[in-house]
Design an enzyme around this catalytic site. Structure first.
Site, PDB file in Angstrom:
ATOM      1  N   HIS A  63     -35.542  -5.093  24.447  1.00 26.78           N
ATOM      2  CA  HIS A  63     -35.691  -4.359  23.243  1.00 26.78           C
ATOM      3  C   HIS A  63     -36.846  -5.013  22.469  1.00 26.78           C
ATOM      4  O   HIS A  63     -37.002  -6.280  22.403  1.00 26.78           O
ATOM      5  CB  HIS A  63     -34.538  -4.313  22.263  1.00 26.78           C
ATOM      6  N   GLU A  79     -28.276  -7.243  19.057  1.00 32.71           N
ATOM      7  CA  GLU A  79     -28.287  -6.188  19.768  1.00 32.71           C
ATOM      8  C   GLU A  79     -27.347  -6.099  21.167  1.00 32.71           C
ATOM      9  O   GLU A  79     -27.460  -5.333  21.892  1.00 32.71           O
ATOM     10  CB  GLU A  79     -29.653  -5.697  20.002  1.00 32.71           C
ATOM     11  N   HIS A 108     -40.433  -4.395  19.624  1.00 29.77           N
ATOM     12  CA  HIS A 108     -41.445  -3.400  18.322  1.00 29.77           C
ATOM     13  C   HIS A 108     -42.797  -3.258  18.774  1.00 29.77           C
ATOM     14  O   HIS A 108     -43.750  -3.852  18.157  1.00 29.77           O
ATOM     15  CB  HIS A 108     -41.032  -4.421  17.061  1.00 29.77           C
ATOM     16  N   HIS A 126     -38.227   1.626  14.552  1.00 28.86           N
ATOM     17  CA  HIS A 126     -37.616   0.468  14.883  1.00 28.86           C
ATOM     18  C   HIS A 126     -38.316  -0.129  16.091  1.00 28.86           C
ATOM     19  O   HIS A 126     -38.952  -1.208  15.983  1.00 28.86           O
ATOM     20  CB  HIS A 126     -36.283   0.413  14.924  1.00 28.86           C
TER      21      HIS A 126
HETATM   22  P1  13P Z   1     -31.948 -10.691  17.257  1.00 31.21           P
HETATM   23  O1  13P Z   1     -32.819 -11.700  16.607  1.00 31.21           O
HETATM   24  O2  13P Z   1     -30.444 -10.816  16.755  1.00 31.21           O
HETATM   25  O3  13P Z   1     -32.022 -10.551  18.700  1.00 31.21           O
HETATM   26  O4  13P Z   1     -32.622  -9.512  16.553  1.00 31.21           O
HETATM   27  C1  13P Z   1     -33.836  -8.778  16.588  1.00 31.21           C
HETATM   28  C2  13P Z   1     -34.061  -7.638  16.582  1.00 31.21           C
HETATM   29  O5  13P Z   1     -35.184  -6.958  16.804  1.00 31.21           O
HETATM   30  C3  13P Z   1     -33.007  -6.600  16.177  1.00 31.21           C
HETATM   31  O6  13P Z   1     -33.172  -5.083  16.500  1.00 31.21           O
HETATM   32 ZN    ZN Z   2     -35.509  -4.694  16.864  1.00 29.31          ZN
END
Ligand code: 13P
Ligand code: ZN
Length: 269
Positions: free
Chosen positions: A141, A118, A143, A214
């Site tokens: 970022h 990302e 989840h 996401h």
């Molecule tokens: P990475 O392992 O490349 O950081 O990706 C994790 C992720 O949450 C992608 O949206």
């Molecule tokens: Zn992600």
């Protein structure tokens, strides 16, 4: 040997990332390699660091980001786990610098660990923040379970519907996530389109943006503050779902109570 040796202020920043990575895992928001963190560490860079040779070739960012000239970042490694990063941040992430053409980066330390997939979104957002003179230096970022679940219902994807609902669950949410939750419709992870849409949402004055089905993308002065904003918003989502699972629609705070809070805490409208 680590670049963090004898660099106390830089090490403190990196260990704060590690602390947050541990929280993300504990909260169940970081399955496998899920989520990523970047921190602009340019203010902690010293002459010794500037003289260091890169340990990777220059790699394209995929775009030109003029405000990142001379900038350095700590980045979670792609495919690396937050729970591993929590113990060993320099074995699961790396320090990169942007080359003078503002179109490439090179890895400087400690190991040639490729940054998160990302990176386009993270670096584009840092470029945007620096361009507008923002003091924000960290982006996250992740989840978060309840917020992602809510993003599966189109009614919550309309502008500020979810913001209003989440703010009304508990007074602290508006106080500590005062810009609410922006919405970015589903787009391919790690794409340039997702990066552009994220900036557009942040530009509308959100610190936390939902990536539909996401996760979320959050920015703040440091990584702990970015985490806190996501944490309070997700707490509200959890309260909402607890009420629904007890069989009722929660009342939410009244408009008058929200207005009083906004006035007393001097929050944005
Ligand atoms: P990475 O392992 O490349 O950081 O990706 C994790 C992720 O949450 C992608 O949206
Ligand atoms: Zn992600």
């Amino acid at each position: 040997m680590s670049i963090l040796d004898n660099r106390e202020t830089l090490a403190k920043q990196i260990w704060q990332v590690a602390e947050v990575a541990g929280y993300l895992w504990q909260k169940g928001w970081a399955e496998r390699n899920g989520g990523n963190i970047t921190v602009n560490i340019t203010e902690y860079v010293d002459d010794g660091m500037r003289k260091m040779e890169a340990i990777s070739e220059a790699r394209p960012i995929g775009t030109v980001l003029p405000h990142l000239k001379g900038c350095w970042f700590y980045c979670k490694g792609t495919q690396r786990r937050m729970r591993d990063l929590a113990r060993a941040p320099m074995d699961n992430g790396s320090i990169i610098r942007i080359t003078d053409d503002c179109a490439h980066y090179e890895i400087v330390a400690d190991n040639p660990i490729a940054p998160t997939s990302e990176l386009p979104s993270h670096l584009a957002v840092h470029d945007y923040l620096l361009g507008k003179g923002s003091p924000y230096r960290a982006s996250l970022h992740t989840h978060p379970i309840e917020l992602v679940a809510m993003s599966h219902n189109p009614k919550y994807l309309e502008k500020d519907v979810l913001t209003k609902l989440l703010w009304s669950m508990i007074p602290e949410t508006k106080a500590f996530a005062p810009r609410g939750l922006g919405i970015v419709p589903y787009m391919m992870p790690s794409s340039k389109e997702l990066a552009d849409a994220t900036i557009k949402a942040i530009n509308e004055d959100y610190d936390v943006v939902m990536w539909e089905k996401h996760g979320v993308f959050a920015v703040d002065t440091d990584i702990m503050a970015a985490f806190d904003q996501v944490d309070v918003l997700n707490k509200s989502a959890n309260i909402y779902m607890c009420a629904r699972s007890m069989g009722f629609e929660p009342d939410g705070m009244t408009d008058a109570a929200m207005q009083e809070l906004t006035d007393v805490f001097k929050l944005p409208k």
